[in-house]
Scaffold this motif. Sequence first.
Motif, short mmCIF file in Angstrom:
data_model
loop_
_atom_site.label_atom_id
_atom_site.label_comp_id
_atom_site.label_asym_id
_atom_site.label_seq_id
_atom_site.Cartn_x
_atom_site.Cartn_y
_atom_site.Cartn_z
N ASP A 211 11.93 -12.10 2.35
CA ASP A 211 12.67 -11.34 3.74
C ASP A 211 13.26 -12.61 4.04
O ASP A 211 12.18 -13.11 5.04
N GLU B 116 13.87 -12.33 7.28
CA GLU B 116 13.68 -12.58 8.63
C GLU B 116 12.19 -13.63 9.00
O GLU B 116 12.62 -13.77 9.94
N LYS C 73 4.86 -7.33 11.20
CA LYS C 73 5.84 -8.68 11.00
C LYS C 73 5.23 -9.61 11.57
O LYS C 73 5.80 -9.59 12.88
#
Length: 284
Positions: free
Chosen positions: A143, A145, A160
């Motif tokens: 991921d 991000e 997250k």
Amino acid sequence: MIEAKQKVVDAGLLGDVAFVEVCCYYHMRASKNPPATAPPPSLDFDRWTGPAPLRPYNELIHPRSWRAFMEYGNGIVGDMCVHMLDMVRWQLGLGWPRRISSAGGILVDTESIANITDTQTATFDFDDLDVVWTHRSWGSAPDPEFPWAGIIYGSKGTLKLSVQKYEFIPRSGGQKLTGNAVIELDKYPSDQADAKEWKLELHVASAIRGHMRDFLNAIDDRSKPVADIEQGHISSASCILANNALTLGRTLEFDPQTSTVVGDPEATKLLRRPYRSPYVHPAS
């Protein structure tokens, strides 16, 4: 992160939690192979090395790339896992892990002089919950991000967390929750100058202020700060145990009451690094 704890974790939005991922996919491991040289005249290398083994000096060692060598630190687990493990323990109210295992090694970048792992996983077993660390200093992050993060999986949703932001995704639809790091340039414009002169990271400046206030209040109240030294000890010792589990190739069960690895004198001995003469370990 305080907001995420209050709005998501403490509010019960996650449901049952039995698995957490913590990770770092930064390409932060030194990839050079410089020759040994004489240390700069301004550096007393023997004193700088202290009780650690006296390696031949090279340009990576000082001032920052000493992280490339296990003689001076605890690899990426000790550098980056400790932060996310500590954060997850705080979010979920976890104490000591019962068992710790780890696997990995130098699997890709075999040409660098660095002797820390470029690939490693570690499992911190809290009986009814596993926290699993992964670092990989090559390739891409799953991921982009959240390349350095903690991801808490619940029966009702996923949270997250990073030092930059958080994101909660409900499992069966519903409203997503997000938040960003608090940057207070309007209140503290000097943060901008400090970022330039002292390399202050703006996204953690507000947290630094919060911890300073909390610590000063703890002095006045004779109370424990939110980040008490015992909590730091649990997180850092757990990371050291993960590295030792990798070295020994087996799962370790630590007894915090006796500060020993249960039934494993060899692993217990690794808890105290040998000191180079004339330095003497305090426990000696």
